[in-house]
Each structure stands twice: as C-alpha cells, then as structure tokens.
Design an enzyme around this catalytic site. Structure first.
Site, PDB file in Angstrom:
ATOM      1  N   GLU A 168       7.508 -11.147 -33.302  1.00 26.98           N
ATOM      2  CA  GLU A 168       7.395 -12.359 -33.536  1.00 26.98           C
ATOM      3  C   GLU A 168       8.750 -12.807 -32.853  1.00 26.98           C
ATOM      4  OE1 GLU A 168       4.513 -13.970 -33.405  1.00 26.98           O
ATOM      5  OE2 GLU A 168       3.023 -12.254 -34.302  1.00 26.98           O
ATOM      6  N   ARG A 220      -7.818 -20.839 -41.592  1.00 28.54           N
ATOM      7  CA  ARG A 220      -9.173 -20.886 -41.407  1.00 28.54           C
ATOM      8  C   ARG A 220     -10.063 -20.480 -42.455  1.00 28.54           C
ATOM      9  NH1 ARG A 220     -12.116 -16.935 -39.069  1.00 28.54           N
ATOM     10  NH2 ARG A 220     -10.215 -15.684 -38.749  1.00 28.54           N
TER      11      ARG A 220
END
Ligand code: PCA
Length: 214
Positions: free
Chosen positions: A78, A88
């Site tokens: 990343e 979510r």
C-alpha cells in the site's frame, strides 16, 4: 534493525486470517533484521493502540502491518492511507463507523515511508507476483495504516511504517466461487519475506516506473 510485523485476527466470518498465518511463518531474522511478530485485533478502536503497545515494548525501527484483502490475486503493497473510517460490516467488536475521520486534526492522507518500489521489485525478482496498491480501503486495515503513520509523524519520528495486503489463503477459497483468487500461505509468507528483505536493504526507495493508468 528491528521490525515489528503485525497481522490481524480473523474477521467477516473467516476462520483464519492469512495475514497473521503468513506472519507466523516468517523467519525470526530477515537480511539481518530482527523480526517481532504480533497479532492485533480487527477492531477500529483497538488496532492502533495494540500496535503502539508493541512499539513501546520493542522499540522497532520499522512497523509493517499486514492484512487480508480477499479478492486480490497477489500480495499488494500500500502506498497511501486516508483519514476516513467507513465500515461496510461491523468489526470484531461490533464497531461500524460511517463517514468518520480517523484523526479529527489529522491530514487527509499519509504516504507510506517504506521503500515500496524496492519491495515490489524484490518480490518480483524472486518470481512471485506483487503490485503497488493505491488504496488500503476504508476498513480496519486503512485505519491501522493511517494511525501508525500518524503516530510515526507525531510521536515516533525514527519509525518507518507501511502496510501489505495479502490474498485469501488457498484453504479459504475452497468453498468460495470458482473465480476467487487465492495463494498458499507459504507463497504469501515468501512474498512478505522478500518485501522485508528490501526494507532492510533500502533506506530510500528505488526509481522504477510503476503506477497505474486507471
Ligand atoms: N483486512 C481488513 C481488516 C483486517 C484485515 O485483515 C481490511 O483490509 O481492512
């Protein structure tokens, strides 16, 4: 050099988290660097403090957090963490933040301070696929990457930090759809080992053309 490598506990109904399973397979020394392994909870409010406890106990030069990115086909390194918590699904403590900053006074994003191109290159040079990712998502992995980089920026200036996402382990994919990508834990662990070799060998990143066109 001492490197603290963390992996999350299982979440989202999975029985294992390939991140910590692969971290456990790492040797205790990589390219002369001492490797300290730590399991951390997949909980927004607890993951950062768990890493900080590890920092205070071991005084590492590098903190590398590792997490599962189910659906990705290979290990991805990343580049950036954003100041946003957007869950979510609830985390392992039932926390489900929405549209919240991780640090009210923090910058919009932090870039990793690890030599990610050198890391990708070393994994590839050993014959394994590896890519840079430009989003760590908005769940607990992005949270811990952001919070550790924030800690480094504000409290631990000598620590370099960053994040690696790993695919599902093969055994997790057995009951999933035919198109679900996965890798063996041994392959994931080897990829992590080559990435860590590059961290130990490169204080500055290498200049290689990477990036995406979309
Ligand atoms: N992966 C999740 C959280 C914990 C983990 O291993 C993520 O990518 O946010």
């Amino acid at each position: 050099m001492k490197i603290l490598v963390t992996g999350f506990d299982p979440f989202g109904g999975e029985k294992v988290n390939p991140a910590y399973e692969a971290v456990k397979l790492l040797p205790d020394t990589i390219a002369g660097a001492e490797v300290i392994k730590l399991e951390i909870p997949t909980v927004f409010s607890k993951s950062g403090p768990a890493v900080e406890a590890g920092i205070q106990a071991h005084h590492p030069d590098v903190v590398l957090n590792v997490g599962q990115a189910g659906g990705r086909a290979c290990v991805t390194i990343e580049r950036v963490a954003i100041n946003l918590a957007e869950a979510r699904i609830p985390d392992n403590a039932g926390e489900q933040p929405m549209d919240e900053p991780l640090q009210a006074e923090g910058p919009a994003a932090y870039f990793t301070t690890l030599p990610i191109k050198a890391m990708v290159k070393n994994v590839r040079d050993h014959g394994l696929p590896c890519h840079i990712s430009y989003t760590a998502g908005t769940y607990v992995c992005n949270c811990v990457m952001y919070n550790v980089l924030h800690m480094a920026a504000t409290k631990y200036p000598n620590i370099r930090a960053g994040f690696i996402h790993v695919p599902f382990a093969s055994e997790q994919a057995v009951e999933k759809a035919v198109s679900t990508p996965s890798a063996s834990l041994e392959t994931i662990a080897k990829s992590l080992e080559y990435a860590i070799e590059a961290i130990a060998a490169n204080k500055e990143d290498v200049k290689v053309a990477m990036g995406t066109t979309h």
